[in-house]
Design a protein around this motif. Structure first.
Motif, PDB file in Angstrom:
ATOM      1  N   ASP A  87     -16.518  12.177   2.333  1.00 43.57           N
ATOM      2  CA  ASP A  87     -15.355  13.035   2.117  1.00 43.57           C
ATOM      3  C   ASP A  87     -14.250  12.593   3.078  1.00 43.57           C
ATOM      4  N   LEU A  88     -13.127  12.164   2.538  1.00 42.04           N
ATOM      5  CA  LEU A  88     -12.001  11.793   3.389  1.00 42.04           C
ATOM      6  C   LEU A  88     -11.394  13.023   4.051  1.00 42.04           C
ATOM      7  N   ARG A  89     -10.582  12.809   5.068  1.00 39.75           N
ATOM      8  CA  ARG A  89      -9.958  13.956   5.739  1.00 39.75           C
ATOM      9  C   ARG A  89      -9.093  14.741   4.748  1.00 39.75           C
ATOM     10  N   GLY A  90      -9.104  16.047   4.919  1.00 40.27           N
ATOM     11  CA  GLY A  90      -8.370  16.909   4.003  1.00 40.27           C
ATOM     12  C   GLY A  90      -9.064  17.115   2.681  1.00 40.27           C
ATOM     13  N   HIS A  91     -10.284  16.617   2.539  1.00 43.24           N
ATOM     14  CA  HIS A  91     -11.032  16.695   1.284  1.00 43.24           C
ATOM     15  C   HIS A  91     -12.467  17.145   1.551  1.00 43.24           C
ATOM     16  N   GLY A  92     -13.062  17.776   0.537  1.00 39.08           N
ATOM     17  CA  GLY A  92     -14.475  18.133   0.619  1.00 39.08           C
ATOM     18  C   GLY A  92     -14.797  18.966   1.843  1.00 39.08           C
ATOM     19  N   GLU A  93     -15.868  18.608   2.522  1.00 41.13           N
ATOM     20  CA  GLU A  93     -16.321  19.365   3.685  1.00 41.13           C
ATOM     21  C   GLU A  93     -15.976  18.693   5.005  1.00 41.13           C
ATOM     22  N   THR A  94     -15.199  17.640   4.959  1.00 33.64           N
ATOM     23  CA  THR A  94     -14.734  17.010   6.202  1.00 33.64           C
ATOM     24  C   THR A  94     -13.715  17.907   6.887  1.00 33.64           C
ATOM     25  N   ASP A 101      -2.668  14.787   7.522  1.00 33.53           N
ATOM     26  CA  ASP A 101      -2.300  13.390   7.765  1.00 33.53           C
ATOM     27  C   ASP A 101      -3.105  12.491   6.840  1.00 33.53           C
ATOM     28  N   LEU A 102      -2.558  12.239   5.662  1.00 34.63           N
ATOM     29  CA  LEU A 102      -3.230  11.379   4.688  1.00 34.63           C
ATOM     30  C   LEU A 102      -2.555  10.012   4.591  1.00 34.63           C
ATOM     31  N   SER A 103      -1.989   9.561   5.680  1.00 31.35           N
ATOM     32  CA  SER A 103      -1.375   8.230   5.698  1.00 31.35           C
ATOM     33  C   SER A 103      -2.453   7.177   5.532  1.00 31.35           C
ATOM     34  N   ILE A 104      -2.093   6.042   4.947  1.00 27.70           N
ATOM     35  CA  ILE A 104      -3.059   4.977   4.727  1.00 27.70           C
ATOM     36  C   ILE A 104      -3.620   4.472   6.051  1.00 27.70           C
ATOM     37  N   GLU A 105      -2.811   4.496   7.087  1.00 26.88           N
ATOM     38  CA  GLU A 105      -3.279   4.039   8.402  1.00 26.88           C
ATOM     39  C   GLU A 105      -4.379   4.956   8.938  1.00 26.88           C
ATOM     40  N   THR A 106      -4.163   6.274   8.819  1.00 24.92           N
ATOM     41  CA  THR A 106      -5.151   7.222   9.330  1.00 24.92           C
ATOM     42  C   THR A 106      -6.424   7.196   8.499  1.00 24.92           C
ATOM     43  N   LEU A 107      -6.288   7.162   7.184  1.00 27.30           N
ATOM     44  CA  LEU A 107      -7.466   7.121   6.322  1.00 27.30           C
ATOM     45  C   LEU A 107      -8.287   5.859   6.561  1.00 27.30           C
ATOM     46  N   THR A 108      -7.598   4.735   6.748  1.00 28.07           N
ATOM     47  CA  THR A 108      -8.292   3.473   7.044  1.00 28.07           C
ATOM     48  C   THR A 108      -9.039   3.570   8.366  1.00 28.07           C
ATOM     49  N   GLU A 284       3.130   6.498  -1.623  1.00 29.03           N
ATOM     50  CA  GLU A 284       3.450   5.094  -1.881  1.00 29.03           C
ATOM     51  C   GLU A 284       2.674   4.170  -0.957  1.00 29.03           C
ATOM     52  N   GLY A 285       2.446   4.613   0.269  1.00 28.02           N
ATOM     53  CA  GLY A 285       1.705   3.792   1.226  1.00 28.02           C
ATOM     54  C   GLY A 285       0.268   3.529   0.809  1.00 28.02           C
ATOM     55  N   TRP A 286      -0.294   4.405  -0.019  1.00 27.91           N
ATOM     56  CA  TRP A 286      -1.666   4.186  -0.480  1.00 27.91           C
ATOM     57  C   TRP A 286      -1.780   2.926  -1.325  1.00 27.91           C
TER      58      TRP A 286
END
Length: 372
Positions: A87-94, A101-108, A284-286
């Motif tokens: 589960d990525l941040r901001g999603h599911g049970e994470t 903060d769903l920026s591509i840098e943070t998710l990566t 767009e960054g995704w």
């Protein structure tokens, strides 16, 4: 490209009568659910299997790790692997310190952190599998791994994500978010809406994946007051109850007016877990630069698409040059792996076997037939 090579039994067809929309537990498809603590953040992961290379799944925006449940089930019948769905941040049970903060840098960084936590001390082969936004994250993770000489990432599979098509579609994203119901009386109603509105065409998958996209809030809580205030002007209909019985399933997506308010018979409501409407600056960054990044990765690559019209020029040229494998599947929507998990499982298993990453449970079931 590759034709369908496995023939697993198909899952539920949405055109069958008397559909049951009751949710299914994650335990039917995965062995374990664990929270991985990295700093102040706790990342939820679902796991299955103990042998073979690792297939690491990264879901799309608004989904959760449970969107891969049926694909994992079907793959486990074909090949021996370890399956991890995050589960990525901001999603599911994470749960993180900043779920917005769903920026591509943070998710990566998040995914690399989980991978490093799990596998830095082991000699493990990892294949990344990413859908939509998760495909963009997977490509960045793979590129970062290459630049850091992290050699445990051995392959990448992208599911229905192409840079040009994705960026072009972003203009309609806010309209879609505004048009869908903001809340549901129950998880069952959310599953019903997702299937009948065409978001997920496979009932079995919706029953396990949709619950991971929701969170329950009490009417008396400050969170509900904040939710109510933020949406009272955007969608007056607000809550979803049910679709009229005389409405054809294939036509439901044409009737946004089915979002009808219901009596407040309970003390809680189910809302979308991911606040995608607040993440527009990151969209767009995704996807920006994804095609070039994917093509240049020095590892085996597979692209699975829901339609040939989704392919952009850069990928078309690279595919003709043999720089990656591509499969086009029909009769499905954007969530290819949920709509047709049996077919996607066959394609993925064949791809991994071709690159000698796995041994097929039944080699006679597979063949690689080029298509136009």
């Amino acid at each position: 490209m590759i034709k369908k090579v496995f023939h697993l039994p198909p899952h539920t067809n949405i055109h069958k009568s008397n559909l049951n929309f009751e949710p299914t537990s994650w335990e039917k498809y995965f062995d374990h659910k664990d929270g991985i603590l990295i700093g102040d953040n706790k990342f939820n992961v679902y796991t299955k299997g103990i042998l073979g290379p690792v297939l690491f799944f990264i879901h799309g925006g608004g989904f959760s790790g449970l969107s891969w449940a049926l694909l994992v089930e079907d793959l486990s019948k074909l090949i021996d692997c370890r399956y991890i769905s995050m589960d990525l941040r901001g999603h599911g049970e994470t749960q993180t310190m900043d779920d917005l903060d769903l920026s591509i840098e943070t998710l990566t960084k998040d995914v690399l952190g989980v991978l490093t936590y799990l596998f830095s001390a082991t000699n493990t082969n990892i294949i990344l599998v990413g859908h939509s936004m998760g495909g963009g994250v997977a490509a960045h993770v793979a590129e970062e791994g290459v630049s850091q000489s992290i050699d445990f990432i051995k392959g990448i599979i992208l599911v229905d994500v192409v840079e040009g098509t994705a960026i072009d579609a972003l203009s309609g994203m806010q309209s879609y978010l505004r048009s869908r119901p903001k809340s549901f009386d129950s998880v069952t109603k959310a599953i019903e809406w997702s299937v009948k509105n065409g978001q997920i065409k496979n009932v079995d998958s919706a029953k396990v994946s949709v619950p991971g996209e929701l969170k329950k809030i009490n009417y008396s809580s400050p969170e509900y007051a904040e939710f109510s205030n933020s949406h009272k002007h955007s969608n007056p209909a607000g809550k979803y109850s049910s679709i009229p019985e005389n409405c054809e399933l294939d036509d439901v997506h044409m009737f946004p007016a089915i979002q009808k308010p219901t009596e407040d018979s309970t003390k809680s409501v189910y809302v979308w877990r991911a606040q995608l409407d607040k993440s527009g600056k990151f969209w767009e960054g995704w996807f920006k630069g994804l095609s070039k990044m994917f093509i240049n990765l020095p590892i085996p690559k597979l692209l699975i698409l829901a339609g040939v019209d989704h392919l952009d020029k850069e990928l078309t040229i690279a595919q003709m040059q043999g720089k990656f494998q591509m499969v086009i599947l029909s009769r499905c929507g954007h969530s290819v792996h949920e709509d047709l998990p049996d077919e996607v499982a066959g394609v993925v298993a064949s791809f991994l076997a071709k690159h000698k990453m796995v041994v097929l449970a039944n080699p006679n079931m597979a063949s690689f037939e080029p298509t136009c």
